[in-house]
Design a protein around this motif. Sequence first.
Motif, PDB file in Angstrom:
ATOM      1  N   UNK A   1      22.504 -40.677 -15.187  1.00 18.89           N
ATOM      2  CA  UNK A   1      23.207 -40.326 -16.420  1.00 18.89           C
ATOM      3  C   UNK A   1      23.211 -38.810 -16.634  1.00 18.89           C
ATOM      4  N   UNK A   2      22.123 -38.158 -16.272  1.00 18.56           N
ATOM      5  CA  UNK A   2      22.070 -36.698 -16.388  1.00 18.56           C
ATOM      6  C   UNK A   2      23.123 -36.042 -15.510  1.00 18.56           C
ATOM      7  N   UNK A   3      23.287 -36.561 -14.314  1.00 17.08           N
ATOM      8  CA  UNK A   3      24.289 -36.020 -13.398  1.00 17.08           C
ATOM      9  C   UNK A   3      25.697 -36.205 -13.963  1.00 17.08           C
ATOM     10  N   UNK A   4      25.918 -37.310 -14.663  1.00 18.04           N
ATOM     11  CA  UNK A   4      27.245 -37.594 -15.213  1.00 18.04           C
ATOM     12  C   UNK A   4      27.630 -36.600 -16.310  1.00 18.04           C
ATOM     13  N   UNK A   5      26.645 -36.110 -17.066  1.00 16.66           N
ATOM     14  CA  UNK A   5      26.951 -35.135 -18.118  1.00 16.66           C
ATOM     15  C   UNK A   5      26.771 -33.696 -17.620  1.00 16.66           C
ATOM     16  N   UNK A   6      26.444 -33.551 -16.343  1.00 18.25           N
ATOM     17  CA  UNK A   6      26.339 -32.224 -15.749  1.00 18.25           C
ATOM     18  C   UNK A   6      25.114 -31.437 -16.153  1.00 18.25           C
TER      19      UNK A   6
ATOM     20  N   UNK B   1      20.637 -28.306 -24.084  1.00 17.55           N
ATOM     21  CA  UNK B   1      20.282 -29.271 -23.050  1.00 17.55           C
ATOM     22  C   UNK B   1      19.846 -30.594 -23.662  1.00 17.55           C
ATOM     23  N   UNK B   2      19.114 -30.526 -24.768  1.00 17.97           N
ATOM     24  CA  UNK B   2      18.689 -31.757 -25.438  1.00 17.97           C
ATOM     25  C   UNK B   2      19.894 -32.552 -25.932  1.00 17.97           C
ATOM     26  N   UNK B   3      20.916 -31.842 -26.375  1.00 17.28           N
ATOM     27  CA  UNK B   3      22.122 -32.525 -26.828  1.00 17.28           C
ATOM     28  C   UNK B   3      22.784 -33.301 -25.687  1.00 17.28           C
ATOM     29  N   UNK B   4      22.791 -32.713 -24.500  1.00 17.83           N
ATOM     30  CA  UNK B   4      23.342 -33.409 -23.346  1.00 17.83           C
ATOM     31  C   UNK B   4      22.495 -34.628 -22.984  1.00 17.83           C
TER      32      UNK B   4
ATOM     33  N   UNK C   1      23.665 -37.338 -25.194  1.00 16.44           N
ATOM     34  CA  UNK C   1      24.927 -37.904 -24.696  1.00 16.44           C
ATOM     35  C   UNK C   1      24.664 -38.801 -23.492  1.00 16.44           C
ATOM     36  N   UNK C   2      23.756 -38.388 -22.611  1.00 19.95           N
ATOM     37  CA  UNK C   2      23.392 -39.224 -21.465  1.00 19.95           C
ATOM     38  C   UNK C   2      22.819 -40.556 -21.930  1.00 19.95           C
ATOM     39  N   UNK C   3      22.035 -40.511 -23.010  1.00 20.91           N
ATOM     40  CA  UNK C   3      21.478 -41.738 -23.578  1.00 20.91           C
ATOM     41  C   UNK C   3      22.601 -42.669 -24.052  1.00 20.91           C
ATOM     42  N   UNK C   4      23.626 -42.086 -24.684  1.00 21.46           N
ATOM     43  CA  UNK C   4      24.762 -42.888 -25.148  1.00 21.46           C
ATOM     44  C   UNK C   4      25.463 -43.549 -23.969  1.00 21.46           C
ATOM     45  N   UNK C   5      25.605 -42.824 -22.868  1.00 17.19           N
ATOM     46  CA  UNK C   5      26.236 -43.400 -21.678  1.00 17.19           C
ATOM     47  C   UNK C   5      25.410 -44.547 -21.120  1.00 17.19           C
ATOM     48  N   UNK C   6      24.088 -44.404 -21.149  1.00 15.78           N
ATOM     49  CA  UNK C   6      23.222 -45.455 -20.610  1.00 15.78           C
ATOM     50  C   UNK C   6      23.359 -46.751 -21.387  1.00 15.78           C
ATOM     51  N   UNK C   7      23.761 -46.630 -22.655  1.00 14.76           N
ATOM     52  CA  UNK C   7      23.929 -47.807 -23.513  1.00 14.76           C
ATOM     53  C   UNK C   7      25.349 -48.354 -23.460  1.00 14.76           C
TER      54      UNK C   7
ATOM     55  N   UNK D   1      32.824 -25.453 -24.342  1.00 13.37           N
ATOM     56  CA  UNK D   1      33.927 -25.874 -23.468  1.00 13.37           C
ATOM     57  C   UNK D   1      33.459 -26.935 -22.476  1.00 13.37           C
ATOM     58  N   UNK D   2      32.225 -26.814 -22.024  1.00 12.56           N
ATOM     59  CA  UNK D   2      31.664 -27.817 -21.114  1.00 12.56           C
ATOM     60  C   UNK D   2      31.547 -29.170 -21.828  1.00 12.56           C
ATOM     61  N   UNK D   3      31.099 -29.124 -23.088  1.00 14.27           N
ATOM     62  CA  UNK D   3      31.012 -30.356 -23.875  1.00 14.27           C
ATOM     63  C   UNK D   3      32.392 -30.968 -24.082  1.00 14.27           C
ATOM     64  N   UNK D   4      33.395 -30.128 -24.352  1.00 10.95           N
ATOM     65  CA  UNK D   4      34.752 -30.631 -24.559  1.00 10.95           C
ATOM     66  C   UNK D   4      35.275 -31.336 -23.310  1.00 10.95           C
ATOM     67  N   UNK D   5      34.947 -30.799 -22.150  1.00  9.01           N
ATOM     68  CA  UNK D   5      35.365 -31.450 -20.903  1.00  9.01           C
ATOM     69  C   UNK D   5      34.764 -32.849 -20.802  1.00  9.01           C
TER      70      UNK D   5
END
Length: 504
Positions: free
Chosen positions: A128-133, A149-152, A155-161, A181-185
Motif C-alpha cells: 500500500x505504501x508503494x501505491x501511494x508513492x 508522510x503520515x498523511x500518505x 491514505x495507504x490505510x484507506x486503500x488497504x480497507x 501536486x503529488x497528492x492530487x495525482x
Amino acid sequence: MENQAYLQINNICKSFFGVPILKNVSISIDAGEIHGLLGGNGAGKSTLMNVLGGIYTKDSGDIFIDGAKTNIRNASDAEKAGISFIHQELKLFGLRSVAENIEISNLPTSGPFGFVDEKKKNSDAQKWLDMVGLNVKSKVRLGELSIAQQQLVEIAKALSLNAKIMIFDEPTSSLTAHETQKLFEIIRGFKREGRCIIYISHKFDEIFQICDRVTVLRNGENAGTLDVKNATSDELIRMIIGRKLNQYFPELPPAPGENTPAVLEVKGLENNRLNGMSFDLKKGEILGLFGLVGAGKSETVRAIFGIDKLSGGEIAVNGQKVKRMTPKRAMKLGLSFLTENRREEGLVMKLDIRHNLTIPIISRLSVPVVKCVKLREESRTVDSAFARFMIKATGPKQRVSTLSGGNQQKVVLSKWIMTNPDVLILDEPTRGVDVGAKAEIYQLIVEMVREGLSVIIISCEEDEILEMCHRILVVNEGRVVGSFAQKEATTEKMLKLCMAGDEV
C-alpha cells in the motif's frame, strides 16, 4: 433508479445540546467524481462528514450508497460501507510502526493461536505504501515521519480497507506545493478507478484545480452546488458568507523605518534543525517567515519561545539578552506564541472554552495570596473574547474539542492576544479558517500592529505572506537565505530561494 448517484445524502439533521448544526442537508455525489465541500467555520462541513464517517449519529435523514439505504451508527459501520475519512488532524498512532497503523483494522494472523503474522503484515503494508508513492519501510515507527508522510500513511490505510468513498479534510494544510501536486495525482488516480471523493478545503485554487463540482454549506444548510468549470471565486465567497467580501487583505500600516528599535533579535541560533538562524524584528513590524516544509521556520519560533532547546546563539528581547529561554520567561518578557499544532500544544481538549481562554492570564484574574479567581472579571474577559473573535459555540462551558477547527483556532488566537504581548508569533494563523474569518483575523492583526504590537507570521500560503508582511525572510535548511521588502517580493523569487537555498 436511472442516473442514481453513488452517494446520496438526504435531509440529514444533527443537533448538539439542542442547537441545530445540520438542517436538512442533501448532497449527491457520483462514482468517479471529486466533489468539493466549502463553508465557513461552524457551517457544518466537519459535522456532516463525521456523520458519514460514523463518528456522530444523525438525528434524522437517510444515506444511500450505490442505491442501497445504509445505516451508519459508528466508525465500524462506515468502514464496512467502504467509507474512509482522512482527517485534517491525523488519527494515527505515533509510537506504532507504519505497518501497524495501516493494517490495524485487519491484522493478518497465522497459526492455531491466531498470532499476528508479522511478515505478511509488513509486506501487505509495503504494497500500500508503494501505491501511494511513499518511500519508507513499513517497519519504521510512524512518529519518525513528517506530517506529509503520515498523511500518505493514512491514505495507504484507506486503500488497504478498499474504501469506495474517500473523504479528504484539508489534506494540504501541512504540505508543500510539490507534495500537494503529488497528492492530487493520487486523488486523480482514485477518480479514474471510479471512487467517490469528497474534498474539504478553504483554498479556492485547489477546488478549481481538482474538483468536478463543489457544494457550499452555510449555517448548517446547503447554500448550493456548482459545476467548478462554471464557478468563480467571488460567487463561492458570496455563497460561503452570504454577502460580497469587499476587501480580503487590509491595508498595512507603514513599515517601520531603519532607525526603529528592534524588539526581538536572534543571532546564530543552533540546534539539530537550525544552522545559524539570525534576524531581528522591529517595533510595529509584521515579519514573515517563508519556506518549504522542514526548512526550519517552526523550529525557529519554537526555540525563540523556549519550547525547543538551543545548542548555540543569542536571543535578546527589547535589548535584554536571555541566557536560557523558557515559555514562562518568554511570556514574562512579552512574547506570545500561537503554535501550528493547536490540538496538542495550543489547547487543552478536555477543558471548556472558558478555561482554555483564561489559562495564560489566570494569575491576572485571581486574588493575590488567596489565589481565588475573580469570577465576574473572568466572565467579562471571556464574553469580550467571544464578541471580538466571533467564536461560534453554545457558550463558554462548551468543551473545546467539540468546536470546528476554525473556532478552535479563534480560541487559541484570542487567549494569546488577551495576554497583551509586545511580540505575537503566529505559526499558520489561518490554517483551517474560512475566508470570512481570515479577513477578520487579518484586520485584527493590523489593528494591533497600529497600536504598537510586533508580529511574526509563518504561513505556507504565499498570498498571506505577500499581502500581510512588511518584510519577508526566506528560510532554508535552518537559516535565512533571502530577505525582501513587501514591494519587492514575488512568489517566484521566494520559491526560487526555497529550492536553490543560495543566500542573497
